[in-house]
Design a protein around this motif. Structure first.
Motif, PDB file in Angstrom:
ATOM      1  N   LYS A   3       0.831  -1.194   0.000  1.00 55.21           N
ATOM      2  CA  LYS A   3       0.000   0.000   0.000  1.00 55.21           C
ATOM      3  C   LYS A   3       0.871   1.253   0.000  1.00 55.21           C
ATOM      4  O   LYS A   3       0.479   2.307  -0.492  1.00 55.21           O
ATOM      5  N   ARG A   7      -0.911   3.422  -3.754  1.00 52.87           N
ATOM      6  CA  ARG A   7      -1.787   3.878  -2.682  1.00 52.87           C
ATOM      7  C   ARG A   7      -3.216   3.348  -2.739  1.00 52.87           C
ATOM      8  O   ARG A   7      -3.758   2.901  -1.727  1.00 52.87           O
ATOM      9  N   TYR A   8      -3.851   3.409  -3.897  1.00 50.12           N
ATOM     10  CA  TYR A   8      -5.266   3.071  -3.982  1.00 50.12           C
ATOM     11  C   TYR A   8      -5.490   1.606  -4.345  1.00 50.12           C
ATOM     12  O   TYR A   8      -4.839   1.064  -5.230  1.00 50.12           O
ATOM     13  N   ALA A   9      -6.464   0.992  -3.660  1.00 50.46           N
ATOM     14  CA  ALA A   9      -6.764  -0.422  -3.875  1.00 50.46           C
ATOM     15  C   ALA A   9      -7.140  -0.705  -5.326  1.00 50.46           C
ATOM     16  O   ALA A   9      -6.758  -1.732  -5.888  1.00 50.46           O
ATOM     17  N   VAL A  10      -7.870   0.200  -5.936  1.00 48.52           N
ATOM     18  CA  VAL A  10      -8.284  -0.008  -7.324  1.00 48.52           C
ATOM     19  C   VAL A  10      -7.060  -0.093  -8.241  1.00 48.52           C
ATOM     20  O   VAL A  10      -7.039  -0.906  -9.186  1.00 48.52           O
ATOM     21  N   GLN A  11      -6.035   0.674  -7.969  1.00 48.49           N
ATOM     22  CA  GLN A  11      -4.802   0.621  -8.760  1.00 48.49           C
ATOM     23  C   GLN A  11      -4.025  -0.668  -8.482  1.00 48.49           C
ATOM     24  O   GLN A  11      -3.503  -1.297  -9.407  1.00 48.49           O
ATOM     25  N   ARG A  12      -3.938  -1.056  -7.203  1.00 48.66           N
ATOM     26  CA  ARG A  12      -3.251  -2.314  -6.860  1.00 48.66           C
ATOM     27  C   ARG A  12      -3.934  -3.495  -7.534  1.00 48.66           C
ATOM     28  O   ARG A  12      -3.275  -4.377  -8.081  1.00 48.66           O
ATOM     29  N   ASN A  13      -5.271  -3.498  -7.521  1.00 46.75           N
ATOM     30  CA  ASN A  13      -6.019  -4.595  -8.145  1.00 46.75           C
ATOM     31  C   ASN A  13      -5.844  -4.602  -9.659  1.00 46.75           C
ATOM     32  O   ASN A  13      -5.737  -5.673 -10.268  1.00 46.75           O
ATOM     33  N   ARG A  14      -5.794  -3.435 -10.284  1.00 47.74           N
ATOM     34  CA  ARG A  14      -5.578  -3.349 -11.733  1.00 47.74           C
ATOM     35  C   ARG A  14      -4.222  -3.949 -12.093  1.00 47.74           C
ATOM     36  O   ARG A  14      -4.106  -4.742 -13.030  1.00 47.74           O
ATOM     37  N   LYS A  16      -2.460  -6.114 -10.326  1.00 47.69           N
ATOM     38  CA  LYS A  16      -2.487  -7.557 -10.092  1.00 47.69           C
ATOM     39  C   LYS A  16      -3.203  -8.302 -11.214  1.00 47.69           C
ATOM     40  O   LYS A  16      -2.767  -9.381 -11.632  1.00 47.69           O
ATOM     41  N   ARG A  17      -4.307  -7.735 -11.718  1.00 49.85           N
ATOM     42  CA  ARG A  17      -5.022  -8.366 -12.839  1.00 49.85           C
ATOM     43  C   ARG A  17      -4.134  -8.454 -14.071  1.00 49.85           C
ATOM     44  O   ARG A  17      -4.112  -9.480 -14.762  1.00 49.85           O
ATOM     45  N   ASP A  44       1.687   2.699 -10.524  1.00 50.39           N
ATOM     46  CA  ASP A  44       0.282   3.017 -10.776  1.00 50.39           C
ATOM     47  C   ASP A  44       0.106   4.101 -11.839  1.00 50.39           C
ATOM     48  O   ASP A  44      -0.995   4.317 -12.335  1.00 50.39           O
TER      49      ASP A  44
END
Length: 72
Positions: A3, A7-14, A16-17, A44
């Motif tokens: 994190k 910073r943002y979960a949506v960016q981390r998830n993108r 990872k996908r 990010d």
């Protein structure tokens, strides 16, 4: 994925996908090893196309390094 660096979960998830998708597309070319992907700051800010290109190069480096270590 830290994190602290993305910073943002949506960016981390993108990210990872994209990593999973890239791995899925290249897994038949990769050597039988475990791979850990660490996120650095600024990751990010990359577009999806840039991330795909970066992982394409990373998979090539991993394969090349594995092949070199097998010859030694």
């Amino acid at each position: 994925m830290a994190k602290k660096n993305v910073r943002y979960a949506v960016q981390r998830n993108r990210i990872k996908r994209i990593i999973r998708e890239s791995f899925r597309l290249h897994q038949h070319e990769l050597p039988p090893i475990d791979v850990i992907v660490l996120a650095r700051r600024g990751l990010d800010d990359f577009t999806n196309a840039q991330l795909h290109a970066e992982f394409e190069q990373a998979w090539q480096r991993v394969t090349k390094k594995f092949n070199q270590s097998q010859r030694d």
